[in-house]
Motif scaffolding. Sequence first.
Motif, PDB file in Angstrom:
ATOM      1  N   THR A 108      67.358  44.550  53.710  1.00  0.00           N
ATOM      2  CA  THR A 108      66.902  43.003  53.153  1.00  0.00           C
ATOM      3  C   THR A 108      68.140  43.255  51.947  1.00  0.00           C
ATOM      4  OG1 THR A 108      66.868  45.277  51.597  1.00  0.00           O
ATOM      5  CG2 THR A 108      64.671  44.266  52.957  1.00  0.00           C
ATOM      6  N   SER A 109      68.887  44.330  51.617  1.00  0.00           N
ATOM      7  CA  SER A 109      70.073  43.680  50.752  1.00  0.00           C
ATOM      8  C   SER A 109      70.458  44.285  50.095  1.00  0.00           C
ATOM      9  CB  SER A 109      69.029  44.239  48.901  1.00  0.00           C
ATOM     10  OG  SER A 109      67.429  43.305  49.162  1.00  0.00           O
ATOM     11  N   THR A 110      71.878  44.097  49.412  1.00  0.00           N
ATOM     12  CA  THR A 110      72.720  45.381  49.206  1.00  0.00           C
ATOM     13  C   THR A 110      72.847  46.298  47.884  1.00  0.00           C
ATOM     14  OG1 THR A 110      74.009  43.514  47.558  1.00  0.00           O
ATOM     15  CG2 THR A 110      74.880  43.268  49.423  1.00  0.00           C
ATOM     16  N   GLY A 111      71.627  45.459  47.150  1.00  0.00           N
ATOM     17  CA  GLY A 111      71.273  46.116  45.535  1.00  0.00           C
ATOM     18  C   GLY A 111      72.159  46.372  44.662  1.00  0.00           C
ATOM     19  N   PHE A 112      73.119  44.769  44.514  1.00  0.00           N
ATOM     20  CA  PHE A 112      74.329  44.391  43.710  1.00  0.00           C
ATOM     21  C   PHE A 112      73.890  42.753  43.126  1.00  0.00           C
ATOM     22  CE2 PHE A 112      76.132  48.464  44.872  1.00  0.00           C
ATOM     23  CZ  PHE A 112      77.008  49.012  43.876  1.00  0.00           C
ATOM     24  N   HIS A 113      72.589  42.159  44.052  1.00  0.00           N
ATOM     25  CA  HIS A 113      72.671  40.756  43.720  1.00  0.00           C
ATOM     26  C   HIS A 113      71.807  40.811  42.510  1.00  0.00           C
ATOM     27  CE1 HIS A 113      71.913  36.495  44.615  1.00  0.00           C
ATOM     28  NE2 HIS A 113      73.368  37.074  45.613  1.00  0.00           N
ATOM     29  N   PRO A 114      72.135  39.808  41.899  1.00  0.00           N
ATOM     30  CA  PRO A 114      71.402  40.052  40.581  1.00  0.00           C
ATOM     31  C   PRO A 114      69.448  39.045  41.334  1.00  0.00           C
ATOM     32  CG  PRO A 114      73.582  38.179  40.600  1.00  0.00           C
ATOM     33  CD  PRO A 114      72.950  38.862  41.211  1.00  0.00           C
ATOM     34  N   ALA A 115      69.579  38.451  42.549  1.00  0.00           N
ATOM     35  CA  ALA A 115      68.252  37.991  42.377  1.00  0.00           C
ATOM     36  C   ALA A 115      67.689  39.001  42.554  1.00  0.00           C
ATOM     37  CB  ALA A 115      68.426  37.080  43.735  1.00  0.00           C
ATOM     38  N   GLY A 116      67.766  40.062  42.972  1.00  0.00           N
ATOM     39  CA  GLY A 116      67.039  41.088  43.077  1.00  0.00           C
ATOM     40  C   GLY A 116      66.848  42.162  44.361  1.00  0.00           C
ATOM     41  N   GLY A 117      66.580  43.064  44.210  1.00  0.00           N
ATOM     42  CA  GLY A 117      66.846  43.882  45.556  1.00  0.00           C
ATOM     43  C   GLY A 117      65.822  43.559  46.964  1.00  0.00           C
ATOM     44  N   ALA A 118      64.956  45.005  47.639  1.00  0.00           N
ATOM     45  CA  ALA A 118      64.528  44.551  48.847  1.00  0.00           C
ATOM     46  C   ALA A 118      62.917  44.063  48.392  1.00  0.00           C
ATOM     47  CB  ALA A 118      63.961  46.314  49.365  1.00  0.00           C
ATOM     48  N   SER A 119      61.719  43.696  48.897  1.00  0.00           N
ATOM     49  CA  SER A 119      60.335  42.540  48.633  1.00  0.00           C
ATOM     50  C   SER A 119      60.109  43.517  49.727  1.00  0.00           C
ATOM     51  CB  SER A 119      60.705  41.465  48.460  1.00  0.00           C
ATOM     52  OG  SER A 119      61.021  40.831  49.203  1.00  0.00           O
ATOM     53  N   VAL A 120      58.789  43.686  50.082  1.00  0.00           N
ATOM     54  CA  VAL A 120      57.397  43.619  50.706  1.00  0.00           C
ATOM     55  C   VAL A 120      57.406  42.751  51.602  1.00  0.00           C
ATOM     56  CG1 VAL A 120      55.218  43.987  51.625  1.00  0.00           C
ATOM     57  CG2 VAL A 120      56.271  45.290  50.006  1.00  0.00           C
ATOM     58  N   HIS A 121      57.213  41.363  51.038  1.00  0.00           N
ATOM     59  CA  HIS A 121      57.185  40.556  51.618  1.00  0.00           C
ATOM     60  C   HIS A 121      58.546  39.841  52.787  1.00  0.00           C
ATOM     61  CE1 HIS A 121      56.552  35.724  52.725  1.00  0.00           C
ATOM     62  NE2 HIS A 121      58.058  36.123  51.965  1.00  0.00           N
TER      63      HIS A 121
END
Length: 222
Positions: free
Chosen positions: A157-170
Amino acid sequence: MDAQDILTRGQVAQLIDHTLLKPGAVPSDVEALIDEAHELGVLAVCVSPSMLPVDTDGLVIATVVGFPSGKHHSLIKAAEARLAVDQGADEIDMVIDIGAALSGNSDAVLQDVLAVREACGPDTVLKVILETAALTDEAIIAACLAARTAGADFVKTSTGFHPAGGASVHAVELMARTVGGALGIKASGGIRNAEDARAMIEAGATRLGLSSSRAVLDGFPG
């Protein structure tokens, strides 16, 4: 049955990449991460490529490529991956060019992943970070399909560093519907407790990238 009914602490631990990617990390922080990983019984540790090589005494070693922006030339990502494998990495988590995915340029995403796949070789697990919080559903689907075509082992899902956020259930559900069964699904970014982890696993995650591994595991039965 849901994940809360069937998952034990030990089972969840074997889904975890215990992660330290802070820019200010020093070797003693990595040593502490590895000690904690052994104590918790997790599958893997994930560290920055500049911290390699490390002695994990049997733990899987993961590192990141093109991190965190993804805006590196594919040849640079490939060289970074090749060096990391030479220095002992078992798994590579690469960041795609998020702009290419957003603009619908699936060929560029495909070529990006292919470059890293070829560089790290068939025996290295390759995870492709999509930065799903920054993408539309259509872009997530297209990037998942490109990763599968390029021979990746996981989408993440994610790097954990993006301002848009991290993982989501969707996002995890969408990724699982698109390539689940063919590729693993790694949920990472913002998963800080057992409730979050259960939700991701129920949605289809087969691996979890966590920096709060102890707090998450403390919420599961022993």
